[in-house]
Every structure is written in structure tokens, then in C-alpha cells.
Design an enzyme around this catalytic site. Structure first.
Site, PDB file in Angstrom:
ATOM      1  N   ASN A 156       0.809  -1.231   0.000  1.00 20.64           N
ATOM      2  CA  ASN A 156       0.000   0.000   0.000  1.00 20.64           C
ATOM      3  C   ASN A 156       0.842   1.280   0.000  1.00 20.64           C
ATOM      4  O   ASN A 156       0.394   2.301  -0.491  1.00 20.64           O
ATOM      5  CB  ASN A 156      -1.045  -0.013   1.123  1.00 20.64           C
ATOM      6  N   GLU A 257       4.724  -3.371  12.427  1.00 26.66           N
ATOM      7  CA  GLU A 257       3.733  -2.322  12.113  1.00 26.66           C
ATOM      8  C   GLU A 257       2.570  -3.050  11.452  1.00 26.66           C
ATOM      9  O   GLU A 257       2.657  -3.436  10.295  1.00 26.66           O
ATOM     10  CB  GLU A 257       4.344  -1.287  11.153  1.00 26.66           C
ATOM     11  N   CYS A 291      -3.125   1.834   6.669  1.00 33.38           N
ATOM     12  CA  CYS A 291      -3.334   1.218   7.983  1.00 33.38           C
ATOM     13  C   CYS A 291      -3.961   2.204   8.963  1.00 33.38           C
ATOM     14  O   CYS A 291      -4.599   1.807   9.924  1.00 33.38           O
ATOM     15  CB  CYS A 291      -2.005   0.725   8.529  1.00 33.38           C
ATOM     16  N   GLU A 465       8.283   3.444  14.362  1.00 36.50           N
ATOM     17  CA  GLU A 465       9.091   3.842  13.198  1.00 36.50           C
ATOM     18  C   GLU A 465       9.074   5.362  13.085  1.00 36.50           C
ATOM     19  O   GLU A 465       8.164   6.024  13.594  1.00 36.50           O
ATOM     20  CB  GLU A 465       8.547   3.189  11.922  1.00 36.50           C
TER      21      GLU A 465
END
Ligand code: NAP
Length: 495
Positions: A156, A257, A291, A465
């Protein structure tokens, strides 16, 4: 040749060489808007993963012993080349992933921002000197790169997810083997070509491409090979759990993640114009395939009518189509399965009593499209409340009491992002502190930046991150506990 063609690679990248799969097999990459083939890449397997890990292992001693300043300079050159080639990278990204060109370009710039940020952070991986617990001693703490890292990324955000892992790893002094998603290997390979041009030495950054059929065997090698110190994964919670399990055997460090199921809360005192603009941006960006896309809408009953009216009007400005075409601001979904999932969620909601305001169907013609859709009357039993829809669908639910709201909002195993709209400082403070999410957007839909930590609570992940935290994920902390030996003692010892 156009600059996009120049950046389009047809081989994988191991040890500074452009290589084929040992098996000789290849994988076709398809444009999800037109269903035309964009190119082919090697369909690699376990042997190739092993070869890449060996190369990363050989490159590690030299790369990790460079000064932070030397690594900074090479990474800054990589960032410069990514920015310079942004139009070509964006065109490639749109071809393989589908998002509109403007969004693709924004993603490429976002990808470059991680490289630049971590180039700088390389110089700030400070240790500390601790006041010793005993006389005649020195207590020092220093940070060291963990070693060879594996990165596994989703389709994505085919550029930004690569650099959000590779940049901090390389800045810390680690080397990396990266496996991009089967749908979007070309952006990762183009980034590798620019890394090579920037002077990142052979073996420091390796990209192995594969189809989904080989993903599990590559994953098994990356998570079991004793030379891999750390696995950094972005993708579904389901695959993340498999990888965490596999890493347990050799106690590898992991960063995860994973999926989201983000709430979007509009209180009765919200500025509705701001909330509507934020919903439009955060939900329809990447056709709903992020997400952090809002997935559950909780709108106070006093403003729900106006919110729905305003959003449906704003959605009229969404023009779906091939992202490479002018004026298109809503691209396709990634695959036929993705469209089926969206369809399943919408049909399930309609069967359980939701009402359709607009959309609710696939358009005619080729490509994996789904019309921008708005539903009202969405409730907790519906699939779209329980799972990420990952599509261009807003399902609005209504609430009346703040006391019940938090319970409903936090009633999920996911905890990546949450959005809150209100003009009351007291309400914002009260609610934002109780939202079980790693990132809370207050009166904004734009919450991802390289300078702030990104990551989730609960089953949305482990670690962070971006930001200064992002580089720590690739470093060990070493405590050096030193007792002073005076020269007299030393002489006694040697005698
Ligand atoms: P996915 O199916 O979990 O795939 C992610 C990556 O894992 C791909 O490279 C995939 O390869 C690989 N993979 C699949 N099975 C594997 C296995 N057994 N061993 C090793 N690797 C394996 O997720 P996706 O559908 O691509 O991405 C969407 C998901 O990512 C959503 O849930 C989204 O929320 C999440 N996401 C999270 C973040 C975040 O920062 N938290 C950011 C973006 C996306 P193949 O493509 O070859 O199958």
C-alpha cells in the site's frame, strides 16, 4: 527511454549485482487500473534469501565501522536522488500500485524524508555516562547496530514503507535484506538503483522479489537464519503473528507495524468543516488502503445529519479512475480480492440494517475499482466495524453519551490510530488520554510524519518507526562496566 523506464528494473539486487532468481522463475507485475502487465521481476525463493543474507553479513563489518558522518553523507545523497527522480518514481508507483500521481509523488517525497531524517539521526545515537555505583569505576552505555536486518513491506505504500525501515537500519550501521510485496516490487527496486548510484556499498541494501507463493519460504529463512539479528515487518496482523512466532526460536528482535481499525470521533462541538475535510482526506487517500485510514465513525447524534450531508457533498468531488490520468483523485484497489472484501463488508452492513447514501457498487469496465461509498446506521455487529475494510467506504455510526463512547471506541484488539474532533480543550484532553492508540489526531486527518513516532498499541504492533525512536529499533544498548586498575596494581597483576 523515459526516466521511468530507466528506473524500472527487471532483476533483483543482491550484493551490488542485478540478479535473477536461482530457479529462473519470474513474476509479472500488473497495473490494477488497467490490468495490463507493467513488467516482470525474479520470483525468488529460500536460496536467494540465503544468498542475500550472506551478502549483508559480509558487508556488515565495514559498513558498521564507518563513522556516523560518513553514513550520513551517503544517505543524504540517496535522499537527494530520490527527490530528483520523484516524477519518474511516482509514475512507476502509480503503474504498479494504482494511487493517483499526485499522491504517488507525495509518497515518494515522504520516502525521501525518512532517508534525510535518519541520515541526521545517525549522528545522534548517543550513549551516556552513568555515575558509578562503586568507587574506582566508570559506567558507560553505548549504542551499537544490531547487525543484519530483514525488512518485509506491504504494497500500500511501496516506497515509504521501504525507506522507513531501510533508512534507520542503514543509519544505525546495520545492513538489510528487503522483501517487498508481490504486487509492488518495482518501487523497491528503483529505490535500490538510486541507493547504488548514491554510493551505498554492495551488500548493505539488498532487495529480493517474490510472488506470494514463495513469501512464506522467504519469510521462514529471514526469521530463522542465525545471521539475521532483527526482523522489521509492516503488513497484516495475521502475518505479523506468524513472523513473531518464527522469530521466537532464535530470539530475534522484531518491529511490527500491523493492521489498524481506527476510530474517527466527531463530538457535538466539533468544527464540522474541519472534520469533513479530514474524513475525506484520511479515508479516501490511497482508496482507503492505509493502515491509519479511519475505519469506524462515531458521530454525535446532534451533528450526524450535518456531517453525513457535508461528507456526501464533498465526496462528489472524488473522481475515480486510472491514477495516471489527469483529474483522477481516487485510484483502484490493489486486487480482485480487495474489491471482494469491500463488497462483502458493504453487503453485510446493508443486510444488517445500514442505509446507503451513495456508492455501494463496482463501476463498469476493467480495473479493480469500487465507487466511493457512504453508509449510515453502522453498528458494532457489522463486519466493517470489526475488521479493516481497506477500501473507499465510510460507515457512520451515531452515539449520544460520552461515557459509552470510550468503551465502544476501545472495544477492539487493534490500536494504531484514532481521530478526535472537538473544540473543547477539556474534552480533547480527557478523551485523547484514554484512547488506546499509538497515534491520536486531534482536529486533523494528517498524522504521519518522519519526525514523530509511528506505531500501534495492542495487536497493531510492536515498536515505533520514524522519529528519534525509529533508529533505536535497530540498535543494541551495551553497558560497559569498567573498574580502574592503577599502575601499581597492574604491575602486581603482571608479576
Ligand atoms: P500482508 O499480506 O501481511 O503482506 C505484507 C508483506 O508480508 C508482503 O510483503 C507479503 O508478501 C509478506 N508476506 C505474506 N505472507 C508472508 C509470510 N508467511 N512470511 C513472510 N512474509 C509474508 O499485508 P498486505 O495485505 O500486503 O498489507 C496490508 C496490511 O498492512 C494491512 O493490514 C495494513 O493495515 C497493514 N499496514 C500497516 C502499516 C503500519 O505502519 N502499521 C502500514 C502499512 C500497512 P506478498 O505480497 O508476496 O504476499
Amino acid at each position: 527511454m523515459t526516466s521511468t523506464e530507466l528506473l524500472q528494473q527487471s532483476c533483483a539486487y543482491i550484493d551490488g549485482q542485478w540478479v535473477q532468481a536461482e530457479s529462473g522463475e519470474r513474476l509479472a507485475v500488473t497495473n490494477p487500473a488497467t490490468l495490463e502487465e507493467v513488467g516482470t521481476v525474479p520470483d525468488m525463493g529460500q536460496q536467494d534469501a540465503r544468498r542475500a543474507i550472506d551478502a549483508a553479513q559480509r558487508a556488515f563489518p565495514k559498513w558498521s565501522s564507518k563513522t556516523a558522518k560518513e553514513r550520513e553523507q551517503v544517505l543524504k545523497e540517496w535522499a537527494r536522488l530520490i527527490r530528483l527522480n520523484a516524477p519518474a518514481l511516482a509514475a512507476l508507483l502509480t503503474q504498479e500500485q494504482g494511487k493517483p500521481l499526485l499522491e504517488a509523488r507525495n509518497e515518494v517525497m515522504f520516502a525521501a524524508s525518512f532517508v534525510e531524517w535518519f541520515a541526521e539521526e545517525a549522528k545522534r545515537t548517543y550513549g551516556e555516562v552513568i555515575p558509578p555505583a562503586h568507587a574506582g569505576m566508570r559506567f558507560m552505555v553505548q549504542k551499537e547496530p544490531v547487525g543484519v536486518c530483514a525488512g518485509i513491506t506491504p504494497w500500500n505504500l511501496p516506497s515509504a514503507m521501504v525507506t522507513r525501515k531501510a533508512a534507520p537500519a542503514l543509519a544505525a550501521g546495520c545492513t538489510m535484506v528487503l522483501k517487498p510485496a508481490e504486487h509492488t516490487p518495482l518501487s523497491a527496486l528503483a529505490l535500490a538503483a538510486l541507493a547504488e548510484q548514491a554510493g551505498i556499498p554492495p551488500g548493505v541494501f539488498n532487495v529480493i522479489t517474490s510472488s506470494r507463493k514463495n513469501a512464506a519460504e522467504i519469510g521462514a529463512e529471514l526469521t530463522s537464519n542465525p545471521n539475521v539479528a532483527k526482523v522489521s515487518f509492516t503488513g497484516s496482523t495475521q502475518v505479523g503473528k506468524i513472523l513473531i512466532g518464527q522469530c521466537a526460536e532464535s530470539v530475534k528482535r522484531v518491529s511490527m507495524e500491523l493492521g489498524g481499525n481506527s476510530p474517527f470521533i466527531v463530538l457535538q462541538d466539533a468544527d464540522l468543516k474541519t472534520a469533513i475535510q479530514a474524513a475525506l482526506f484520511a479515508k479516501f487517500r490511497n482508496a482507503g488502503q492505509t493502515c491509519i485510514a479511519p475505519n469506524r465513525f462515531f458521530v454525535h447524534e446532534a451533528v450526524s445529519h450535518d456531517f453525513v450531508q457535508g461528507l456526501s457533498k464533498a465526496m462528489e468531488g472524488l473522481k475515480w479512475g486510472d491514477g495516471a490520468r489527469d483529474g483522477v483523485n481516487l485510484g483502484p484497489l490493489i486486487s480482485a480480492q480487495a474489491v471482494e472484501k469491500v463488497e462483502r463488508h458493504v453487503n453485510d452492513a446493508l443486510n444488517k440494517g445500514a442505509a446507503l447514501v451513495c456508492g455501494g457498487e463496482r463501476p463498469e469496465g476493467p480495473g479493480y475499482f469500487y465507487k466511493p461509498t457512504l453508509l449510515t446506521g453502522v453498528t458494532p455487529e457489522m463486519l466493517m466495524t470489526q475488521e479493516e475494510t481497506f477500501g473507499p467506504v465510510v460507515g457512520v455510526g451515531v452515539f449520544s453519551r460520552e461515557e459509552d463512547l470510550l468503551k465502544q471506541v476501545n472495544n477492539t484488539r487493534m490500536g494504531l490510530a484514532a481521530y478526535l474532533f472537538s473544540s473543547s480543550a477539556a474534552r480533547i484532553q480527557r478523551l485523547s488520554g484514554h484512547l488506546e492508540a499509538g497515534i491520536v489526531g486531534v482536529n486533523t486527518g494528517l498524522i504521519a510524519t518522519e519526525v514523530a513516532p509511528f506505531g500501534g498499541y495492542k495487536e497493531s504492533g510492536l515498536g515505533r518507526e520514524g522519529a528519534r525512536q525509529g533508529i533505536d529499533e535497530f540498535m543494541e544498548t551495551k553497558f560497559i562496566c569498567e573498574a580502574f586498575v592503577d599502575e601499581g596494581n597492574e604491575a602486581e597483576v603482571s608479576a
